[in-house]
Scaffold this motif. Sequence first.
Motif, short mmCIF file in Angstrom:
data_model
loop_
_atom_site.label_atom_id
_atom_site.label_comp_id
_atom_site.label_asym_id
_atom_site.label_seq_id
_atom_site.Cartn_x
_atom_site.Cartn_y
_atom_site.Cartn_z
N ILE A 78 0.84 -1.20 0.00
CA ILE A 78 0.00 0.00 0.00
C ILE A 78 0.87 1.24 0.00
N ALA A 79 1.90 1.26 0.85
CA ALA A 79 2.80 2.41 0.91
C ALA A 79 3.50 2.62 -0.43
N PHE A 80 3.89 1.52 -1.08
CA PHE A 80 4.58 1.63 -2.37
C PHE A 80 3.65 2.24 -3.43
N CYS A 81 2.44 1.70 -3.55
CA CYS A 81 1.48 2.22 -4.55
C CYS A 81 1.01 3.63 -4.20
N ASN A 82 1.18 4.02 -2.95
CA ASN A 82 0.76 5.35 -2.52
C ASN A 82 1.84 6.40 -2.72
N ILE A 83 3.07 5.98 -3.04
CA ILE A 83 4.15 6.96 -3.20
C ILE A 83 4.80 6.90 -4.58
N PHE A 84 4.91 5.70 -5.18
CA PHE A 84 5.64 5.59 -6.43
C PHE A 84 5.00 6.39 -7.58
N PRO A 85 3.69 6.31 -7.80
CA PRO A 85 3.09 7.14 -8.88
C PRO A 85 3.28 8.63 -8.64
N ALA A 86 3.24 9.06 -7.38
CA ALA A 86 3.48 10.48 -7.07
C ALA A 86 4.90 10.86 -7.43
N LEU A 87 5.83 9.95 -7.16
CA LEU A 87 7.23 10.20 -7.50
C LEU A 87 7.40 10.33 -9.01
N VAL A 88 6.73 9.47 -9.77
CA VAL A 88 6.81 9.53 -11.23
C VAL A 88 6.31 10.88 -11.74
N SER A 89 5.20 11.35 -11.20
CA SER A 89 4.65 12.64 -11.65
C SER A 89 5.58 13.80 -11.30
N LYS A 90 6.23 13.75 -10.13
CA LYS A 90 7.11 14.83 -9.72
C LYS A 90 8.41 14.84 -10.53
N ILE A 91 8.89 13.65 -10.89
CA ILE A 91 10.12 13.59 -11.67
C ILE A 91 9.88 13.98 -13.12
N GLY A 92 8.81 13.44 -13.70
CA GLY A 92 8.62 13.59 -15.14
C GLY A 92 7.94 14.87 -15.58
N TRP A 93 6.94 15.31 -14.82
CA TRP A 93 6.09 16.40 -15.32
C TRP A 93 6.83 17.71 -15.56
N PRO A 94 7.70 18.16 -14.65
CA PRO A 94 8.39 19.43 -14.91
C PRO A 94 9.22 19.42 -16.19
N TYR A 95 9.71 18.23 -16.60
CA TYR A 95 10.54 18.15 -17.80
C TYR A 95 9.72 17.95 -19.05
N ILE A 96 8.57 17.27 -18.89
CA ILE A 96 7.69 17.03 -20.05
C ILE A 96 6.97 18.31 -20.46
N LEU A 97 6.52 19.07 -19.47
CA LEU A 97 5.72 20.27 -19.75
C LEU A 97 6.53 21.31 -20.51
N LYS A 98 5.91 21.90 -21.50
CA LYS A 98 6.53 22.99 -22.24
C LYS A 98 5.59 24.19 -22.24
#
Length: 465
Positions: A78-98
């Motif tokens: 539960i802890a893993f599924c509750n944090i890993f997707p959030a981590l993906v969004s924080k790592i990827g989104w600032p670089y993907i967004l233009k």
Amino acid sequence: MSRTDPAYPIEDVHEDDMSESHQLTDESLKSSASRRRTLLLRLGASFFLFGLINNVLYVIILSAALDLVPPNTPKGIIAFCNIFPALVSKIGWPYILKGRIRYARRLIGCCIISILGMIVVAASEGLPGRLLGISLASFSSGLGELTFLQLSTTYSPRPVSGHALGYFASGTGAAGLVGAALWWFLRALGVELGVGLSSIFPLIIPLAYFFLLPSTSQFLDIEISSLTEDSGANEYSAVPVLDPNEASEAPLLVAPGVSLTLAEKLALVKPLLLQYMLPLFCVYTFEYTINQGISPTLVYPVPSDFVFRHIIKSIRDYYPLWQLVYQTTVFLSRSSLSLGLPPISRRSLPLPAVVQLIILTILATESASGLFGNSETFSIALVFLLIGLEGICGGLAYVNVFYQIGQESSPSAGEKGRQEREFKIGSIGFADSLGILLASILAVPTEIFLCQTQVNRGKTLCKSL
């Protein structure tokens, strides 16, 4: 009549005009100060709600972990599924967004994903469906936190931006207490109805954004046209000087097509790694290793003293007590800026991580070898204080790292400078999530090792939990 005739009281007329002028000035100042207080109150309330609602689902899911998975399933999933997707969004989104961030569109999207995730959790009877719903809610929470941090940088002058960020951090701290309390009442309704009802909470975010949050232009106008609210009627205050990099959001000033390249983003990130990301990553790694790996083993016989016997009535009460102490002190320390306390300097940002490491070492030693001695009251009191200090360090690190990065100037001006500020504060958001993820991996072997060490020296309480 001559000019000296009493019918022409020139001096009296002049004094009356001056008096009326002063009265008008005083009324204008009072009106401006009142408007400024109202705007700051609305801004603080909006960002407090953003932080509270964005993080409260995360806490509810963690609090409901025992009810969401079968008894033989590790709760760490539960802890893993509750944090890993959030981590993906924080790592990827600032670089993907233009280009420019469309805040309204993004927040509505986050709201929809959160609601969908909680509905999937509530409607699913099997583990895969519930983990999918948790992952959706986690992704939305991570993207939401990133978005609100970036939104705070659009307000200027910088004290206004810091005000917004301080209240957002306070809201995220309150989410720990509110989320745990909400699930305490909702769990009696069962997973389906309890989690289903919690899915309405994300609707508060767009309501606050559209109907409570003041626009950035309102602050620019009132800061330029008014004196500070605590200056006297006959005292002059310096008009705030706006940094030319702090561009207004006025549509006419937006240059279409302006966006940061990947090379420019990487150049902006490089100096942030050691100064901001590393302290935040270390604090959260140590903090959650304590919470998930060490705290479950900090158990003692039920105390008989006057104070603690009314709080701890079973050995199963220790872990919830440590979590309550932790969440309370996190809330207070994350609220430090909104309570008017001065921020930590940039040079001092690593200090909470150093203190956190010392706390981790002491508590791990106490768990393994009984460092505090045989007195249960003394041991419980020391653990109580150290867990409280742990929460203070974690909260101070969070609010001050983001505050300091939000106060930095940007190399460019205008729309590009705005995007640089948004990217910089968004780019470091993954550091805390990465620390939590690493801690969740370290916590399992840490707990097993410490418990076995206690058993080896004749203390078997951890095995009976």
